[in-house]
Scaffold this motif. Structure first.
Motif, PDB file in Angstrom:
ATOM      1  N   LEU A  89     -19.426  22.533 -19.584  1.00 37.18           N
ATOM      2  CA  LEU A  89     -18.269  23.414 -19.364  1.00 37.18           C
ATOM      3  C   LEU A  89     -17.848  23.492 -17.899  1.00 37.18           C
ATOM      4  O   LEU A  89     -16.789  24.022 -17.583  1.00 37.18           O
ATOM      5  CB  LEU A  89     -18.588  24.833 -19.848  1.00 37.18           C
ATOM      6  CG  LEU A  89     -18.897  24.982 -21.331  1.00 37.18           C
ATOM      7  CD1 LEU A  89     -19.017  26.463 -21.688  1.00 37.18           C
ATOM      8  CD2 LEU A  89     -17.826  24.330 -22.197  1.00 37.18           C
ATOM      9  N   ARG A 113      -6.517  19.289 -18.291  1.00 34.90           N
ATOM     10  CA  ARG A 113      -6.463  18.411 -17.113  1.00 34.90           C
ATOM     11  C   ARG A 113      -7.256  17.158 -17.433  1.00 34.90           C
ATOM     12  O   ARG A 113      -8.414  17.248 -17.826  1.00 34.90           O
ATOM     13  CB  ARG A 113      -7.076  19.087 -15.880  1.00 34.90           C
ATOM     14  CG  ARG A 113      -6.271  20.255 -15.396  1.00 34.90           C
ATOM     15  CD  ARG A 113      -6.854  20.842 -14.113  1.00 34.90           C
ATOM     16  NE  ARG A 113      -6.102  22.019 -13.741  1.00 34.90           N
ATOM     17  CZ  ARG A 113      -6.373  22.785 -12.694  1.00 34.90           C
ATOM     18  NH1 ARG A 113      -7.389  22.488 -11.899  1.00 34.90           N
ATOM     19  NH2 ARG A 113      -5.640  23.840 -12.418  1.00 34.90           N
ATOM     20  N   GLU A 152      -9.274  15.215 -16.134  1.00 34.41           N
ATOM     21  CA  GLU A 152     -10.160  15.087 -14.978  1.00 34.41           C
ATOM     22  C   GLU A 152     -10.743  13.670 -14.920  1.00 34.41           C
ATOM     23  O   GLU A 152     -11.124  13.113 -15.945  1.00 34.41           O
ATOM     24  CB  GLU A 152     -11.322  16.086 -15.083  1.00 34.41           C
ATOM     25  CG  GLU A 152     -10.900  17.549 -15.041  1.00 34.41           C
ATOM     26  CD  GLU A 152     -10.710  18.063 -13.624  1.00 34.41           C
ATOM     27  OE1 GLU A 152     -10.906  17.311 -12.667  1.00 34.41           O
ATOM     28  OE2 GLU A 152     -10.338  19.256 -13.512  1.00 34.41           O
ATOM     29  N   GLY A 205      -6.665  32.182  -9.824  1.00 36.85           N
ATOM     30  CA  GLY A 205      -7.274  31.566 -11.015  1.00 36.85           C
ATOM     31  C   GLY A 205      -8.764  31.859 -11.128  1.00 36.85           C
ATOM     32  O   GLY A 205      -9.455  31.985 -10.116  1.00 36.85           O
ATOM     33  N   VAL A 206      -9.211  31.979 -12.365  1.00 35.58           N
ATOM     34  CA  VAL A 206     -10.656  32.079 -12.630  1.00 35.58           C
ATOM     35  C   VAL A 206     -11.007  31.115 -13.754  1.00 35.58           C
ATOM     36  O   VAL A 206     -10.308  31.063 -14.777  1.00 35.58           O
ATOM     37  CB  VAL A 206     -11.072  33.500 -13.088  1.00 35.58           C
ATOM     38  CG1 VAL A 206     -12.541  33.525 -13.500  1.00 35.58           C
ATOM     39  CG2 VAL A 206     -10.835  34.522 -11.997  1.00 35.58           C
ATOM     40  N   GLY A 207     -12.072  30.360 -13.583  1.00 35.29           N
ATOM     41  CA  GLY A 207     -12.540  29.456 -14.631  1.00 35.29           C
ATOM     42  C   GLY A 207     -13.370  30.233 -15.647  1.00 35.29           C
ATOM     43  O   GLY A 207     -14.581  30.371 -15.485  1.00 35.29           O
ATOM     44  N   PHE A 210     -10.147  23.512 -20.895  1.00 36.45           N
ATOM     45  CA  PHE A 210     -11.004  24.619 -20.469  1.00 36.45           C
ATOM     46  C   PHE A 210     -10.186  25.906 -20.408  1.00 36.45           C
ATOM     47  O   PHE A 210      -8.953  25.860 -20.400  1.00 36.45           O
ATOM     48  CB  PHE A 210     -11.648  24.324 -19.101  1.00 36.45           C
ATOM     49  CG  PHE A 210     -10.658  24.097 -17.992  1.00 36.45           C
ATOM     50  CD1 PHE A 210     -10.087  22.845 -17.796  1.00 36.45           C
ATOM     51  CD2 PHE A 210     -10.285  25.123 -17.138  1.00 36.45           C
ATOM     52  CE1 PHE A 210      -9.159  22.630 -16.782  1.00 36.45           C
ATOM     53  CE2 PHE A 210      -9.358  24.928 -16.113  1.00 36.45           C
ATOM     54  CZ  PHE A 210      -8.794  23.669 -15.943  1.00 36.45           C
ATOM     55  N   MET A 216      -8.856  29.228 -18.596  1.00 38.03           N
ATOM     56  CA  MET A 216      -8.635  29.780 -17.259  1.00 38.03           C
ATOM     57  C   MET A 216      -7.919  31.123 -17.388  1.00 38.03           C
ATOM     58  O   MET A 216      -7.112  31.316 -18.285  1.00 38.03           O
ATOM     59  CB  MET A 216      -7.754  28.828 -16.434  1.00 38.03           C
ATOM     60  CG  MET A 216      -7.716  29.135 -14.950  1.00 38.03           C
ATOM     61  SD  MET A 216      -6.313  28.393 -14.090  1.00 38.03           S
ATOM     62  CE  MET A 216      -6.782  26.694 -14.021  1.00 38.03           C
ATOM     63  N   ARG A 218     -15.900  27.998 -17.279  1.00 35.97           N
ATOM     64  CA  ARG A 218     -16.866  27.474 -16.304  1.00 35.97           C
ATOM     65  C   ARG A 218     -17.859  28.564 -15.895  1.00 35.97           C
ATOM     66  O   ARG A 218     -19.034  28.284 -15.630  1.00 35.97           O
ATOM     67  CB  ARG A 218     -16.123  26.956 -15.069  1.00 35.97           C
ATOM     68  CG  ARG A 218     -17.042  26.489 -13.966  1.00 35.97           C
ATOM     69  CD  ARG A 218     -16.293  26.051 -12.731  1.00 35.97           C
ATOM     70  NE  ARG A 218     -15.634  24.754 -12.894  1.00 35.97           N
ATOM     71  CZ  ARG A 218     -14.974  24.143 -11.922  1.00 35.97           C
ATOM     72  NH1 ARG A 218     -14.879  24.688 -10.728  1.00 35.97           N
ATOM     73  NH2 ARG A 218     -14.406  22.961 -12.134  1.00 35.97           N
ATOM     74  N   ILE A 264      -1.749  22.561  -5.125  1.00 32.90           N
ATOM     75  CA  ILE A 264      -0.971  23.737  -5.521  1.00 32.90           C
ATOM     76  C   ILE A 264      -0.202  24.273  -4.307  1.00 32.90           C
ATOM     77  O   ILE A 264       0.879  24.812  -4.435  1.00 32.90           O
ATOM     78  CB  ILE A 264      -1.885  24.788  -6.189  1.00 32.90           C
ATOM     79  CG1 ILE A 264      -2.317  24.221  -7.551  1.00 32.90           C
ATOM     80  CG2 ILE A 264      -1.184  26.123  -6.377  1.00 32.90           C
ATOM     81  CD1 ILE A 264      -3.211  25.100  -8.374  1.00 32.90           C
ATOM     82  N   ARG A 316     -16.875  21.162 -15.809  1.00 36.15           N
ATOM     83  CA  ARG A 316     -15.653  20.400 -15.559  1.00 36.15           C
ATOM     84  C   ARG A 316     -15.199  19.764 -16.854  1.00 36.15           C
ATOM     85  O   ARG A 316     -15.629  18.680 -17.217  1.00 36.15           O
ATOM     86  CB  ARG A 316     -15.864  19.347 -14.462  1.00 36.15           C
ATOM     87  CG  ARG A 316     -14.577  18.624 -14.077  1.00 36.15           C
ATOM     88  CD  ARG A 316     -14.725  17.759 -12.841  1.00 36.15           C
ATOM     89  NE  ARG A 316     -15.023  18.550 -11.657  1.00 36.15           N
ATOM     90  CZ  ARG A 316     -14.124  19.321 -11.028  1.00 36.15           C
ATOM     91  NH1 ARG A 316     -12.891  19.379 -11.423  1.00 36.15           N
ATOM     92  NH2 ARG A 316     -14.488  20.030  -9.976  1.00 36.15           N
ATOM     93  N   GLY A 317     -14.362  20.486 -17.569  1.00 32.83           N
ATOM     94  CA  GLY A 317     -13.857  20.006 -18.845  1.00 32.83           C
ATOM     95  C   GLY A 317     -12.468  19.427 -18.684  1.00 32.83           C
ATOM     96  O   GLY A 317     -11.841  19.560 -17.632  1.00 32.83           O
ATOM     97  N   GLU A 371     -17.035  26.235  -7.847  1.00 29.99           N
ATOM     98  CA  GLU A 371     -15.867  27.110  -7.688  1.00 29.99           C
ATOM     99  C   GLU A 371     -15.623  27.915  -8.968  1.00 29.99           C
ATOM    100  O   GLU A 371     -15.374  27.356 -10.024  1.00 29.99           O
ATOM    101  CB  GLU A 371     -14.649  26.254  -7.363  1.00 29.99           C
ATOM    102  CG  GLU A 371     -13.433  27.077  -7.065  1.00 29.99           C
ATOM    103  CD  GLU A 371     -12.179  26.232  -6.950  1.00 29.99           C
ATOM    104  OE1 GLU A 371     -12.227  25.145  -6.337  1.00 29.99           O
ATOM    105  OE2 GLU A 371     -11.144  26.651  -7.492  1.00 29.99           O
ATOM    106  N   LEU A 372     -15.714  29.234  -8.815  1.00 32.86           N
ATOM    107  CA  LEU A 372     -15.463  30.128  -9.956  1.00 32.86           C
ATOM    108  C   LEU A 372     -14.014  30.560  -9.994  1.00 32.86           C
ATOM    109  O   LEU A 372     -13.428  30.718 -11.064  1.00 32.86           O
ATOM    110  CB  LEU A 372     -16.313  31.399  -9.811  1.00 32.86           C
ATOM    111  CG  LEU A 372     -17.814  31.227  -9.778  1.00 32.86           C
ATOM    112  CD1 LEU A 372     -18.468  32.498  -9.265  1.00 32.86           C
ATOM    113  CD2 LEU A 372     -18.315  30.885 -11.168  1.00 32.86           C
ATOM    114  N   GLY A 373     -13.464  30.801  -8.824  1.00 38.76           N
ATOM    115  CA  GLY A 373     -12.102  31.300  -8.766  1.00 38.76           C
ATOM    116  C   GLY A 373     -11.477  30.937  -7.449  1.00 38.76           C
ATOM    117  O   GLY A 373     -12.169  30.575  -6.480  1.00 38.76           O
ATOM    118  N   HIS A 374     -10.155  31.008  -7.434  1.00 39.85           N
ATOM    119  CA  HIS A 374      -9.411  30.567  -6.261  1.00 39.85           C
ATOM    120  C   HIS A 374      -8.195  31.463  -6.135  1.00 39.85           C
ATOM    121  O   HIS A 374      -7.467  31.647  -7.107  1.00 39.85           O
ATOM    122  CB  HIS A 374      -9.007  29.101  -6.492  1.00 39.85           C
ATOM    123  CG  HIS A 374      -8.649  28.375  -5.242  1.00 39.85           C
ATOM    124  ND1 HIS A 374      -8.554  27.011  -5.183  1.00 39.85           N
ATOM    125  CD2 HIS A 374      -8.363  28.834  -4.014  1.00 39.85           C
ATOM    126  CE1 HIS A 374      -8.224  26.649  -3.942  1.00 39.85           C
ATOM    127  NE2 HIS A 374      -8.099  27.740  -3.221  1.00 39.85           N
TER     128      HIS A 374
END
Ligand code: ATP
Ligand code: MG
Length: 589
Positions: free
Chosen positions: A157, A148, A150, A456-458, A163, A165, A461, A210, A159-160, A421-424
């Motif tokens: 790590l 991404r 960004e 999703g999980v980073g 990265f 996921m 991150r 999304i 916000r890369g 945010e670790l996961g969504h």
């Protein structure tokens, strides 16, 4: 199992100046990561980092597999066509997120994107083989590098631009089935983040670009978090500020008066307006002109009315307008459209093609002050339905804030915390399956789009968030479950044959017992080795020094107080006991 003497290993005394976040500093200093040619958002994961990532990956896979999800691997290089099919090529290329490529020169060249997320690629995979409701539900996931571009890569790590996921996509015949998997993922995420030693909280979230309905974010609580969480323990409510709602206080009282237009020369803020007119800020209606930007339509002006003491939530505004982005109108645009300076627009501003929206906070507001589409004046004691003022469509555009009353427990107030945010997790419904024709025949034989969830999980991150929460002045304190090694074995002086010999033997014993051991057999001073062991954050340290003459070794828990001396012959038993203790402390948190 690693011998340091034959490894590429280095630590730095100082963190590079560009590192701000403590996790970024420590991961750089301890040699876990290194930016590629100094480029923002691109990091190489060194051998220590790779071990952490693999342990995180193992925990995540175990929890995913336990829900019945299947691991797969999808393409990173993705033809633009699938993104055009879903309607997201314009979205991701216009906001600059997509790294774009071509496979040649000129007209014939085909366009590609480097996958920032994989809904399209997975839909394309599934539609080829899905026929019947009997095949549903299922859940496919992968652990892979995402790309991404960004706008603000930062904090290492966290916000890369490249990265790792874990992303999963589930497919369902019914909303009930989607709901079950969503709940299972909620539990799986709770388990995985707990096992990784994180202090986190699940919050209601906005679904963003999304899309879809229903979503939760899992937030690591820490000060450098870019997200604001609002929560109320009395009601068990927690939400990202992008999504949070609250009860807005009643406006302050105002004495009797009648409509009038008053001079307010040169004012720039509602505070100045309130002071100059002698009215409460909560009796002011702000009229804010935005421009809504669409992927495939012309920009449109939007006039938002909100109470003086409240702020517009631009995420809610974007969602309400279903647009790509919103921005404030410029002074030049205001001059052209209304003929006034900022601060003097009225609720009835005559702007061609404008979309008018009012936040709840101005619904029912009486005796307010607001702009009159004329520079340097405002009206006072205005009311809806009088003097040509019409309340437009009312919707929630307010930014909830700490101190507001909770809508679920009005006697309690919201508190705020910062989160990473670790996961969504999202319920997507048919948002992608309909345009991409991911269809199945239902029990009556009718073709339906499959309902989808995505999760999703980073992965890259996550360890940065752990370090942010778990460190001391000497370095990192890895939770044992994801530490690069469980134990570091330190012969204090390898030049002393007895120490070297005993350490070699103990290394063999520990390794044979399956203990993940880093053997610091470098010809360095003990102090240097201890400093490095603390910096890289290994949970257990076993030292063989002078006490070896008395048959003793020293065992120390990182961050756990005094070292203890135990007989060499008992070292393995002691170490096993400590590992068990550290693991169970982790599990019961
Ligand atoms: P953010 O709001 O932090 O940009 P996002 O909403 O864009 O995250 P998702 O698309 O939901 O993130 O991606 C799933 C997970 O991937 C996130 O929860 C986060 O942990 C991780 N992630 C997203 N963007 C990055 C990034 N640039 N660098 C590292 N991890 C990221
Ligand atoms: Mg993002």
């Amino acid at each position: 199992m690693t011998r340091l003497s034959s490894s590429f290993f280095y630590t730095l005394r100082e963190a590079p100046a560009e590192a701000v976040a403590i996790s970024h500093k420590l991961l750089l200093r301890a040699g876990f990561i290194r930016p590629l040619a100094g480029t923002a958002g691109l990091y190489a994961y060194g051998p220590l980092m790779q071990r952490v990532l693999q342990k995180v990956g193992r925990i995540v896979r175990e929890e995913m597999d336990a829900t019945g999800a299947q691991e797969a691997l999808f393409c990173q290089l993705q033809p633009a066509e699938i993104w055009r099919e879903s309607g997201r090529w314009a979205v991701y290329t216009q906001d600059g997120t997509m790294f774009m490529l071509k496979d040649g020169q000129g007209e014939q060249a085909r366009e590609y994107g480097l996958g920032p997320t994989h809904e399209e690629a997975v839909c394309d995979f599934v539609r080829a083989g899905l026929h019947s409701y009997k095949q549903l539900p299922f859940h496919l996931y992968q652990v892979q590098t995402k790309f991404r571009n960004e706008k603000r890569p930062r904090f290492g790590l966290m916000r890369g631009r490249e990265f790792i996921m874990k992303d999963g996509y589930s497919f369902h015949a019914t909303p009930e089935s989607l709901g079950e998997t969503y709940q299972a993922m909620y539990r799986a995420y709770t388990n995985m983040f707990r096992r990784c030693g994180l202090n986190f909280r699940a919050v209601e979230a906005d679904s963003g670009a999304i899309g879809g309905s229903g979503s939760h974010e899992f937030m690591a609580l820490c000060d450098i978090g870019e997200d604001t969480i609002l929560y109320c323990d009395a009601a068990g409510y927690a939400a990202n500020v992008e999504k949070a709602v609250s009860l807005v206080s009643d406006p302050e009282a105002i004495g009797p008066g009648s409509y009038a237009v008053k001079p307010t020369p040169g004012i720039r803020t509602v505070e100045q307006q309130a002071a100059m007119l002698g009215v409460p800020i909560s009796r002011i209606v702000k009229n804010i002109v935005y421009v809504a930007l669409y992927a495939e339509a012309d920009p449109r002006p939007v006039l938002v009315l909100i109470r003086g003491d409240r702020q517009v939530n631009e995420t809610k505004l974007k969602n309400r307008l279903d647009c790509l982005d919103v921005r404030l109108a410029t002074e030049a645009e205001l001059a052209a459209w209304v003929g006034v300076k900022p601060g003097f627009v009225g609720p009835d501003a005559p702007i061609a093609g404008v979309i008018r929206l009012a936040d709840h906070s101005v619904d029912g507001l009486t005796d307010f002050s607001t702009g009159c589409n004329q520079d340097d004046v405002q009206c006072v004691w205005a009311n809806w339905g009088e003097n040509g003022l019409v309340l437009p469509e009312v919707t929630d555009l307010d930014t909830a804030q700490a101190g507001d009353r909770c809508h679920l427990a009005p006697e309690a107030t919201l508190q705020s915390a910062r989160g990473v945010e670790l996961g969504h997790i999202f319920k997507l419904g048919a948002k992608y399956s309909r345009p991409m024709q991911v269809l199945f025949a239902d029990e009556t034989g009718e073709l339906q789009p499959a309902l989808m969830g995505c999760y999703g999980v980073g992965i890259s991150r996550l360890p940065a968030a752990v370090v942010e929460q778990s460190h001391d002045n000497d370095g990192i304190l890895w939770p044992i479950a994801i530490a690069p090694y469980q134990l570091v074995l330190v012969p204090a002086n390898v030049a002393v044959e007895a120490q070297r010999q005993a350490a070699e033997e103990l290394y063999g014993t520990l390794t044979a017992a399956g203990i993940d051991t880093l053997f610091d057999d470098r010809p360095e001073r003990a102090g240097v080795k201890f400093k490095d062991a603390d910096l890289i954050g290994i949970p257990l340290r076993v030292t063989l020094g002078r006490d070896l003459e008395a048959g003793l070794v020293e065992i120390k828990v990182r961050g756990g107080g005094e070292a203890q001396k135990v007989p060499l012959a008992e070292a393995l038993v002691q170490v096993k006991g400590l590992i068990e203790r550290l693991n169970s402390a982790q599990r019961s948190r």
